[in-house]
Write a protein that holds these residues in place. Structure first.
Motif, PDB file in Angstrom:
ATOM      1  N   LEU A  72       0.861  -1.382   0.213  1.00 23.93           N
ATOM      2  CA  LEU A  72      -0.043  -0.050   0.078  1.00 23.93           C
ATOM      3  C   LEU A  72       0.857   1.085  -0.123  1.00 23.93           C
ATOM      4  CD1 LEU A  72      -2.767   1.211  -0.070  1.00 23.93           C
ATOM      5  CD2 LEU A  72      -3.077   1.010   2.448  1.00 23.93           C
ATOM      6  N   PRO A  73       1.810   1.647   1.079  1.00 24.55           N
ATOM      7  CA  PRO A  73       2.621   2.735   0.670  1.00 24.55           C
ATOM      8  C   PRO A  73       3.598   2.890  -0.336  1.00 24.55           C
ATOM      9  CG  PRO A  73       3.493   1.158   2.467  1.00 24.55           C
ATOM     10  CD  PRO A  73       2.076   0.658   2.018  1.00 24.55           C
ATOM     11  N   VAL A  74       3.861   1.672  -1.012  1.00 24.51           N
ATOM     12  CA  VAL A  74       4.513   1.442  -2.515  1.00 24.51           C
ATOM     13  C   VAL A  74       3.678   1.979  -3.453  1.00 24.51           C
ATOM     14  CG1 VAL A  74       5.775   0.225  -4.046  1.00 24.51           C
ATOM     15  CG2 VAL A  74       6.079  -0.085  -1.617  1.00 24.51           C
ATOM     16  N   LEU A  75       2.413   1.605  -3.298  1.00 29.72           N
ATOM     17  CA  LEU A  75       1.399   2.111  -4.361  1.00 29.72           C
ATOM     18  C   LEU A  75       1.187   3.485  -4.168  1.00 29.72           C
ATOM     19  CD1 LEU A  75      -0.264   1.381  -6.740  1.00 29.72           C
ATOM     20  CD2 LEU A  75      -2.253   0.769  -4.822  1.00 29.72           C
ATOM     21  N   ARG A  76       1.077   4.257  -2.995  1.00 33.92           N
ATOM     22  CA  ARG A  76       0.731   5.677  -2.963  1.00 33.92           C
ATOM     23  C   ARG A  76       1.942   6.252  -3.220  1.00 33.92           C
ATOM     24  NH1 ARG A  76      -1.385   5.005   3.234  1.00 33.92           N
ATOM     25  NH2 ARG A  76      -3.530   4.517   2.870  1.00 33.92           N
ATOM     26  N   THR A  77       3.115   5.845  -2.951  1.00 35.45           N
ATOM     27  CA  THR A  77       4.389   6.384  -3.627  1.00 35.45           C
ATOM     28  C   THR A  77       4.276   6.624  -5.386  1.00 35.45           C
ATOM     29  OG1 THR A  77       5.800   5.746  -1.823  1.00 35.45           O
ATOM     30  CG2 THR A  77       7.108   6.649  -3.819  1.00 35.45           C
ATOM     31  N   LEU A  78       3.839   5.237  -5.980  1.00 38.46           N
ATOM     32  CA  LEU A  78       3.958   5.070  -7.451  1.00 38.46           C
ATOM     33  C   LEU A  78       2.753   6.144  -7.844  1.00 38.46           C
ATOM     34  CD1 LEU A  78       4.529   1.298  -7.994  1.00 38.46           C
ATOM     35  CD2 LEU A  78       5.983   3.320  -8.283  1.00 38.46           C
ATOM     36  N   ARG A 104      -2.949  -5.674  -5.760  1.00 42.81           N
ATOM     37  CA  ARG A 104      -2.630  -7.130  -5.629  1.00 42.81           C
ATOM     38  C   ARG A 104      -1.565  -7.536  -6.271  1.00 42.81           C
ATOM     39  NH1 ARG A 104      -9.183  -8.381  -7.153  1.00 42.81           N
ATOM     40  NH2 ARG A 104      -9.832  -7.834  -4.982  1.00 42.81           N
ATOM     41  N   ARG A 105      -1.385  -7.066  -7.568  1.00 42.26           N
ATOM     42  CA  ARG A 105      -0.208  -7.290  -8.392  1.00 42.26           C
ATOM     43  C   ARG A 105       1.324  -6.982  -7.807  1.00 42.26           C
ATOM     44  NH1 ARG A 105      -2.632  -5.169 -14.122  1.00 42.26           N
ATOM     45  NH2 ARG A 105      -4.391  -6.585 -14.301  1.00 42.26           N
ATOM     46  N   LEU A 106       1.064  -5.679  -7.200  1.00 40.12           N
ATOM     47  CA  LEU A 106       2.341  -5.445  -6.347  1.00 40.12           C
ATOM     48  C   LEU A 106       2.686  -6.349  -5.171  1.00 40.12           C
ATOM     49  CD1 LEU A 106       4.455  -3.209  -6.446  1.00 40.12           C
ATOM     50  CD2 LEU A 106       2.873  -1.584  -4.950  1.00 40.12           C
ATOM     51  N   THR A 107       1.693  -6.693  -4.575  1.00 39.00           N
ATOM     52  CA  THR A 107       1.972  -7.910  -3.310  1.00 39.00           C
ATOM     53  C   THR A 107       2.581  -8.859  -3.709  1.00 39.00           C
ATOM     54  OG1 THR A 107      -0.073  -7.019  -2.227  1.00 39.00           O
ATOM     55  CG2 THR A 107       0.712  -9.049  -1.589  1.00 39.00           C
ATOM     56  N   VAL A 108       2.151  -9.708  -5.088  1.00 37.48           N
ATOM     57  CA  VAL A 108       2.896 -10.807  -5.603  1.00 37.48           C
ATOM     58  C   VAL A 108       4.192 -10.346  -5.905  1.00 37.48           C
ATOM     59  CG1 VAL A 108       2.533 -12.360  -7.393  1.00 37.48           C
ATOM     60  CG2 VAL A 108       0.475 -11.684  -6.271  1.00 37.48           C
ATOM     61  N   VAL A 109       4.411  -9.227  -6.711  1.00 36.82           N
ATOM     62  CA  VAL A 109       5.768  -8.961  -7.125  1.00 36.82           C
ATOM     63  C   VAL A 109       6.712  -8.666  -5.839  1.00 36.82           C
ATOM     64  CG1 VAL A 109       6.820  -6.847  -8.255  1.00 36.82           C
ATOM     65  CG2 VAL A 109       4.786  -7.648  -9.378  1.00 36.82           C
ATOM     66  N   CYS A 135       5.609 -21.627  -4.131  1.00 32.04           N
ATOM     67  CA  CYS A 135       4.708 -22.086  -2.641  1.00 32.04           C
ATOM     68  C   CYS A 135       4.769 -20.669  -1.826  1.00 32.04           C
ATOM     69  CB  CYS A 135       5.349 -23.073  -1.857  1.00 32.04           C
ATOM     70  SG  CYS A 135       4.811 -24.701  -2.695  1.00 32.04           S
ATOM     71  N   LEU A 136       6.053 -20.079  -1.612  1.00 34.13           N
ATOM     72  CA  LEU A 136       6.356 -18.817  -0.662  1.00 34.13           C
ATOM     73  C   LEU A 136       5.336 -17.738  -1.572  1.00 34.13           C
ATOM     74  CD1 LEU A 136       9.610 -19.116   0.219  1.00 34.13           C
ATOM     75  CD2 LEU A 136       7.713 -19.570   1.606  1.00 34.13           C
ATOM     76  N   THR A 137       5.438 -17.545  -2.823  1.00 36.50           N
ATOM     77  CA  THR A 137       4.886 -16.612  -3.589  1.00 36.50           C
ATOM     78  C   THR A 137       3.306 -16.664  -3.637  1.00 36.50           C
ATOM     79  OG1 THR A 137       6.612 -16.453  -4.936  1.00 36.50           O
ATOM     80  CG2 THR A 137       4.708 -15.195  -5.981  1.00 36.50           C
ATOM     81  N   ALA A 138       2.917 -17.963  -3.952  1.00 32.71           N
ATOM     82  CA  ALA A 138       1.526 -18.203  -3.549  1.00 32.71           C
ATOM     83  C   ALA A 138       0.730 -17.825  -2.334  1.00 32.71           C
ATOM     84  CB  ALA A 138       1.095 -19.592  -4.248  1.00 32.71           C
ATOM     85  N   GLY A 139       1.747 -18.480  -1.252  1.00 31.64           N
ATOM     86  CA  GLY A 139       1.228 -18.056   0.110  1.00 31.64           C
ATOM     87  C   GLY A 139       1.111 -16.391   0.379  1.00 31.64           C
ATOM     88  N   ALA A 140       2.065 -15.697  -0.330  1.00 30.16           N
ATOM     89  CA  ALA A 140       1.771 -14.122  -0.216  1.00 30.16           C
ATOM     90  C   ALA A 140       0.556 -13.406  -0.804  1.00 30.16           C
ATOM     91  CB  ALA A 140       2.973 -13.470  -0.682  1.00 30.16           C
ATOM     92  N   ALA A 141       0.150 -14.125  -2.017  1.00 30.78           N
ATOM     93  CA  ALA A 141      -1.022 -13.748  -2.719  1.00 30.78           C
ATOM     94  C   ALA A 141      -1.998 -14.246  -1.922  1.00 30.78           C
ATOM     95  CB  ALA A 141      -1.124 -14.514  -3.892  1.00 30.78           C
ATOM     96  N   LEU A 142      -2.162 -15.489  -1.483  1.00 36.42           N
ATOM     97  CA  LEU A 142      -3.206 -16.060  -0.553  1.00 36.42           C
ATOM     98  C   LEU A 142      -3.424 -15.410   0.653  1.00 36.42           C
ATOM     99  CD1 LEU A 142      -5.408 -18.183  -0.267  1.00 36.42           C
ATOM    100  CD2 LEU A 142      -3.930 -19.849   0.723  1.00 36.42           C
ATOM    101  N   VAL A 143      -2.447 -14.764   1.387  1.00 32.80           N
ATOM    102  CA  VAL A 143      -2.502 -13.952   2.658  1.00 32.80           C
ATOM    103  C   VAL A 143      -3.329 -12.673   2.311  1.00 32.80           C
ATOM    104  CG1 VAL A 143      -1.411 -12.419   4.270  1.00 32.80           C
ATOM    105  CG2 VAL A 143      -0.723 -14.914   3.697  1.00 32.80           C
ATOM    106  N   LEU A 144      -3.011 -12.157   0.898  1.00 34.48           N
ATOM    107  CA  LEU A 144      -3.661 -10.737   0.582  1.00 34.48           C
ATOM    108  C   LEU A 144      -5.261 -11.269   0.491  1.00 34.48           C
ATOM    109  CD1 LEU A 144      -3.658  -8.153  -0.741  1.00 34.48           C
ATOM    110  CD2 LEU A 144      -3.261  -9.065  -2.894  1.00 34.48           C
ATOM    111  N   ARG A 145      -5.481 -12.447  -0.166  1.00 29.15           N
ATOM    112  CA  ARG A 145      -7.041 -12.731  -0.205  1.00 29.15           C
ATOM    113  C   ARG A 145      -7.583 -12.630   1.116  1.00 29.15           C
ATOM    114  NH1 ARG A 145     -11.257 -11.498  -2.244  1.00 29.15           N
ATOM    115  NH2 ARG A 145     -12.868 -13.185  -1.959  1.00 29.15           N
ATOM    116  N   LEU A 146      -6.877 -13.278   2.036  1.00 29.88           N
ATOM    117  CA  LEU A 146      -7.294 -13.779   3.381  1.00 29.88           C
ATOM    118  C   LEU A 146      -7.777 -12.022   4.112  1.00 29.88           C
ATOM    119  CD1 LEU A 146      -5.403 -16.516   4.838  1.00 29.88           C
ATOM    120  CD2 LEU A 146      -7.602 -16.416   3.922  1.00 29.88           C
ATOM    121  N   THR A 147      -6.881 -11.136   3.798  1.00 23.12           N
ATOM    122  CA  THR A 147      -7.144  -9.748   4.332  1.00 23.12           C
ATOM    123  C   THR A 147      -8.257  -9.193   3.792  1.00 23.12           C
ATOM    124  OG1 THR A 147      -5.522  -8.663   2.633  1.00 23.12           O
ATOM    125  CG2 THR A 147      -4.727  -9.500   5.071  1.00 23.12           C
ATOM    126  N   GLU A 148      -8.491  -9.628   2.364  1.00 25.69           N
ATOM    127  CA  GLU A 148      -9.657  -8.906   1.923  1.00 25.69           C
ATOM    128  C   GLU A 148     -10.908  -9.526   2.432  1.00 25.69           C
ATOM    129  OE1 GLU A 148      -8.953  -9.471  -2.310  1.00 25.69           O
ATOM    130  OE2 GLU A 148      -7.275  -7.932  -2.497  1.00 25.69           O
TER     131      GLU A 148
END
Length: 393
Positions: A72-78, A104-109, A135-148
């Motif tokens: 989120l702060p990275v996106l705000r800077t962009l 969402r894409r930035l979280t995966v990146v 697995c680790l990258t998919a885990g980061a994306a899945l955590v984002l979905r859980l927060t949503e």
């Protein structure tokens, strides 16, 4: 669905997502074995807080909510740097959906290079490395979905709720370690520190100075509208940044000859300088974040005025005078809150594993209180909707 069922569903969704999140932080990643830093490593505690102990055990959710928190702060800077992203903020709901996709894409990146860095230092085979990174990258994306899911269907902000779950999962072990070295004295001191910070944080968050405002009556047809008295709430904007900035500035002179006492967190002179810096930074930050000229102009636009004060620049001057007194008191309270963990750790004579342990403890406790307050406000709003919903239909 009635209000009782809605409240129950939101509570169950939030608790269920937290359970899934903690299970994901216990599920080992294929082909990876943990090699955690030593218990007394200076970075161990901060890594545990940021990932819920994930980097110590390397589960599927090894990074916790860290990628979602940083995205989120990275996106705000962009958004500030890229005109196309800035234009999306003005496009209403469609622009908000587009920015959410970019987030969402930035979280995966952000999760991908972290996964590659973790796997690179393990010296795995190519196929095993690919599986672990996936697995680790998919885990980061899945955590984002859980927060949503929590944000949309549960209570509170999903990122903050899961971050709170991470912190609560780490703190008991830290308190047990402190109890093992200092005994019951540590338990009593830390309980007083936590209770004092919680009370003062709630007082600052809930406190406000109400400036009375009256609106002029307007005749529309044969009916009069407006004229009801109301108020402008002046609050002190809370933030942990003044304490962090003050501690960072105090760390620089400690490298210079003759002022080594600044590096001792238990030194009374250092604590006094730290208190003054926190108060000054908190006052400056609050003063810069509030524009009373804008508030006064908005009052003129909607036909409002402060009783006894002329509209326009006179109202802005009065509001600025009152607001300075509010933020001065808030800055003083912020300094007192920042002093509490520093004095508590000095009394215990603790050699912390993490530099600026007092600031870290302050940030954690204030975060816990703020998340609890936000969740309680949302729960109270839903409860009031349940009670008064039939009268609004």
């Amino acid at each position: 669905m009635n209000a009782d069922a809605s409240l129950r569903r939101r509570i169950l969704v939030t608790l269920g997502v937290i359970v899934l999140f903690r299970l994901g932080q216990s599920l080992p990643t294929p082909h990876l074995t943990a090699r955690a830093p030593e218990d007394d490593h200076p970075l161990r505690w901060i890594l545990d807080l940021a990932t819920g102990g994930g980097l110590a055990t390397l589960p599927v959710f090894a990074f916790g909510v860290l990628p979602s928190l940083v995205a989120l702060p990275v996106l705000r800077t962009l958004i500030v740097l890229i005109p196309r992203l800035a234009a999306l903020r003005t496009e209403g709901e469609a622009g908000a959906r587009a920015l959410l996709r970019y987030q969402r894409r930035l979280t995966v990146v952000l999760g991908l290079p972290g996964a590659i860095a973790v796997v690179t230092f393990r010296g795995l085979e190519v196929l095993h490395s690919v599986v672990a990174v996936a697995c680790l990258t998919a885990g980061a994306a899945l955590v984002l979905r859980l927060t949503e899911v929590i944000t949309d269907r549960g209570f509170g902000d999903g990122v903050r709720i899961l971050l709170l779950a991470q912190v609560l999962a780490v703190l008991p072990a830290e308190f047990l370690r402190l109890y093992g070295t200092k005994g019951w004295a540590a338990v009593v001191v830390m309980a007083v520190v936590a209770l004092s910070i919680a009370v003062l944080t709630v007082v600052l968050a809930q406190g406000q100075r109400r400036v009375p405002v009256q609106y002029a009556k307007r005749m529309i047809g044969v009916r009069a509208y407006g004229g009801a008295p109301t108020y402008i709430p002046l609050r002190f904007p809370q933030a942990n940044s003044p304490a962090v900035l003050a501690a960072a500035l105090l760390s620089l002179p400690s490298l210079w000859p003759g002022v080594g006492w600044l590096g001792d967190e238990g030194n009374p002179w250092r604590i006094a300088v730290y208190f003054v810096l926190v108060c000054a930074f908190a006052f400056i930050r609050a003063a810069l974040s509030q524009d009373m000229d804008k508030v006064a102009g908005e009052l003129v636009r909607v036909g409002g005025f402060v009783p006894g004060i002329r509209p326009g620049p006179w109202t802005a001057e009065y509001l600025d005078y009152v607001n300075r007194r509010v933020i001065a008191f808030g800055a003083l309270c912020s300094g007192v809150v920042a002093l509490i963990p520093a004095i508590g750790l000095a009394l215990l004579d603790v050699n912390p594993r993490l530099p600026f342990a007092g600031v870290a403890l302050l940030v954690v406790l204030v975060f816990l209180v703020s998340v609890t307050l936000d969740t309680a406000r949302q729960f109270d709003a839903l409860r009031l909707r349940k009670e008064y919903g039939p009268f609004l239909r």
